[in-house]
Scaffold this motif. Sequence first.
Motif, PDB file in Angstrom:
ATOM      1  N   SER A  53       0.821  -1.207   0.000  1.00 39.78           N
ATOM      2  CA  SER A  53       0.000   0.000   0.000  1.00 39.78           C
ATOM      3  C   SER A  53       0.858   1.262   0.000  1.00 39.78           C
ATOM      4  O   SER A  53       0.498   2.273  -0.615  1.00 39.78           O
ATOM      5  N   GLN A  54       2.003   1.209   0.666  1.00 39.05           N
ATOM      6  CA  GLN A  54       2.903   2.363   0.667  1.00 39.05           C
ATOM      7  C   GLN A  54       3.491   2.588  -0.728  1.00 39.05           C
ATOM      8  O   GLN A  54       3.558   3.731  -1.212  1.00 39.05           O
ATOM      9  N   LEU A  55       3.922   1.513  -1.369  1.00 40.52           N
ATOM     10  CA  LEU A  55       4.474   1.641  -2.717  1.00 40.52           C
ATOM     11  C   LEU A  55       3.446   2.224  -3.677  1.00 40.52           C
ATOM     12  O   LEU A  55       3.765   3.069  -4.522  1.00 40.52           O
ATOM     13  N   LEU A  56       2.200   1.784  -3.543  1.00 37.91           N
ATOM     14  CA  LEU A  56       1.153   2.302  -4.419  1.00 37.91           C
ATOM     15  C   LEU A  56       0.889   3.778  -4.147  1.00 37.91           C
ATOM     16  O   LEU A  56       0.694   4.569  -5.076  1.00 37.91           O
ATOM     17  N   ARG A  57       0.888   4.157  -2.879  1.00 42.64           N
ATOM     18  CA  ARG A  57       0.662   5.573  -2.549  1.00 42.64           C
ATOM     19  C   ARG A  57       1.806   6.434  -3.060  1.00 42.64           C
ATOM     20  O   ARG A  57       1.581   7.517  -3.613  1.00 42.64           O
ATOM     21  N   TYR A  58       3.046   5.967  -2.857  1.00 45.21           N
ATOM     22  CA  TYR A  58       4.193   6.730  -3.367  1.00 45.21           C
ATOM     23  C   TYR A  58       4.134   6.844  -4.894  1.00 45.21           C
ATOM     24  O   TYR A  58       4.416   7.905  -5.461  1.00 45.21           O
ATOM     25  N   GLY A  59       3.799   5.735  -5.555  1.00 43.15           N
ATOM     26  CA  GLY A  59       3.736   5.752  -7.013  1.00 43.15           C
ATOM     27  C   GLY A  59       2.697   6.731  -7.527  1.00 43.15           C
ATOM     28  O   GLY A  59       2.957   7.517  -8.442  1.00 43.15           O
ATOM     29  N   MET A  60       1.492   6.685  -6.950  1.00 41.51           N
ATOM     30  CA  MET A  60       0.439   7.614  -7.372  1.00 41.51           C
ATOM     31  C   MET A  60       0.822   9.061  -7.078  1.00 41.51           C
ATOM     32  O   MET A  60       0.551   9.968  -7.886  1.00 41.51           O
ATOM     33  N   SER A  61       1.466   9.289  -5.945  1.00 44.97           N
ATOM     34  CA  SER A  61       1.881  10.651  -5.590  1.00 44.97           C
ATOM     35  C   SER A  61       2.917  11.179  -6.573  1.00 44.97           C
ATOM     36  O   SER A  61       2.899  12.365  -6.941  1.00 44.97           O
ATOM     37  N   LEU A  62       3.818  10.308  -7.012  1.00 36.20           N
ATOM     38  CA  LEU A  62       4.808  10.721  -8.000  1.00 36.20           C
ATOM     39  C   LEU A  62       4.139  11.052  -9.345  1.00 36.20           C
ATOM     40  O   LEU A  62       4.570  11.973 -10.050  1.00 36.20           O
ATOM     41  N   ILE A  63       3.096  10.313  -9.695  1.00 34.34           N
ATOM     42  CA  ILE A  63       2.379  10.623 -10.930  1.00 34.34           C
ATOM     43  C   ILE A  63       1.706  11.994 -10.820  1.00 34.34           C
ATOM     44  O   ILE A  63       1.751  12.799 -11.754  1.00 34.34           O
ATOM     45  N   LEU A  81      -7.354  11.824 -11.168  1.00 36.15           N
ATOM     46  CA  LEU A  81      -7.390  10.361 -11.126  1.00 36.15           C
ATOM     47  C   LEU A  81      -6.260   9.810 -10.262  1.00 36.15           C
ATOM     48  O   LEU A  81      -6.466   8.928  -9.414  1.00 36.15           O
ATOM     49  N   ALA A  82      -5.036  10.299 -10.489  1.00 35.13           N
ATOM     50  CA  ALA A  82      -3.891   9.819  -9.726  1.00 35.13           C
ATOM     51  C   ALA A  82      -4.043  10.144  -8.237  1.00 35.13           C
ATOM     52  O   ALA A  82      -3.674   9.329  -7.374  1.00 35.13           O
ATOM     53  N   LEU A  83      -4.580  11.313  -7.916  1.00 37.90           N
ATOM     54  CA  LEU A  83      -4.815  11.673  -6.522  1.00 37.90           C
ATOM     55  C   LEU A  83      -5.833  10.723  -5.892  1.00 37.90           C
ATOM     56  O   LEU A  83      -5.672  10.287  -4.737  1.00 37.90           O
ATOM     57  N   LEU A  84      -6.878  10.382  -6.634  1.00 37.64           N
ATOM     58  CA  LEU A  84      -7.845   9.398  -6.149  1.00 37.64           C
ATOM     59  C   LEU A  84      -7.157   8.067  -5.874  1.00 37.64           C
ATOM     60  O   LEU A  84      -7.425   7.408  -4.857  1.00 37.64           O
ATOM     61  N   GLY A  85      -6.253   7.664  -6.761  1.00 37.23           N
ATOM     62  CA  GLY A  85      -5.517   6.422  -6.547  1.00 37.23           C
ATOM     63  C   GLY A  85      -4.685   6.451  -5.284  1.00 37.23           C
ATOM     64  O   GLY A  85      -4.612   5.459  -4.549  1.00 37.23           O
TER      65      GLY A  85
END
Length: 485
Positions: free
Chosen positions: A361-371, A470-474
């Motif tokens: 979940s952390q990796l996904l949050r970091y990834g979406m935040s970078l997008i 969209l990325a922020l929602l992710g």
Amino acid sequence: MEGRRDGEVDSRSNEIGDSPSPQPLSRPRERGSYPGAETESLFDRKYRATTIGAVVLVALYAFEALAVATAMPTVAQALDGLPLYALAFGGTLASSVIGMVACGPWADRRGPAPPLRHGIVWFSIGLLIAGFASSMEVLLLGRIVQGFGGGLMSVALYVAVGRVYPPAMHPRIFSSFAAAWVVPAVIGPTIAGALVEHLGWRWVFLSVPLLAMAAAACVLPALRNLREGEHAHDDGGLSPHRLAWAVGAAASALALHYAGQRHGAAGAGMLAISAIALVVCAWHLLPRGTLRAARGLPTVVMMRGIASGAFFGTEVFIPLLLSRERGLSPTMAGAALTLGALGWSLGSWCRSRPSQPFAPSQLLRYGMSLIVAGIAGVACAVSPSVPVSIGIVGWIAAGFGMGLLFPTLSVLILELSPPNRQGVNSSALHLCDALFTATVLAVGGSVFAALLTRAPSMAYLVGFAISAALALLGALLASRVRPVA
């Protein structure tokens, strides 16, 4: 449809799939470190042929996508088919939806080898039809056949990973798939340009099938060792209802793509109707709870669509922004996309490290935040007073975020799926990717076309805002990939 749909999650019991004897699944590991992850290599003798063949297939798929995009303007002019230019891409996307849906239960019932073999054959036949096409209509037929084969291939490779490699190796093989896009991203357009210039556009299509057959010779023998029916379930495979919804989704995606190219009230009306039809079809094809981001597997599927829609919904406008608004040459504008692909590869490499300290979940949050941050950087480049380098650095960051996201989601979809549902759930992952991307591109393209002549800067910014939202929602949904305890 009665009962639970293929691959869906019953939110009341939290059981995944509907096999006769549902088996409980563990929660996603809170760290990326797996027992024995350092002891085996993707190129150990028992994995070598499968790894090489699978990575080559992914690289060929990537090369073909990038090369055709480079050659298609010449192709359309040579075949006097500019009115069908957009359908040459939309038709491939639409037919891939049918291939993805068909492959899931097929691979679960018979193993990944049969659908992968058929996928390679149909993919190659489509390329041959396109390569020998005498008209744009024939070329469009070839692209549709090719898309169907590509849909079969993409899902079958995911099932092959689940059946061949132990869970400890999943992050590395999925990261290798992501890295396989990098070399084609760097050299694909150049090679395609050289082929068009010196040998003719037909060789962009005709050069790939022979290499695809060579890759198949590596990967298919290893997959035949998997016993048919070893992971089978008795749901009867692909139901006619499910196939009908897949055809409906493909038609809706195609109509959505076409509507995005039209202007005025008629185009807007067609866009709205197509979008509604696509949502209805997705509701019947995706795991239950996907469209409301239910915890566990549905959110994993949803996150894949969100990430792809946000990233590719931005990427499609970057070359135009840099060349039309900022005055860069086509080569330099394309280089920005290449740098983004390198960022993606670097993110995948970081994700593949066996000593990964972060939870999924952390990796996904970091990834979406970078997008989100990357899209913001690209949006800044709309202003002439902001250096173009800000936008390019932002796109590298967005690519790095995708490199973290994609392998993580691929690992989770297998980890949260019993062996007899890996095909159906992997097809849902790819299907959500395709449907979200088609929707975002159509909506963003329609808004862009409507605003471009009146307010060019706003045309870009509105599209980027849609992708960033969209990325922020992710990022906000990332914690929901954990199933209910």
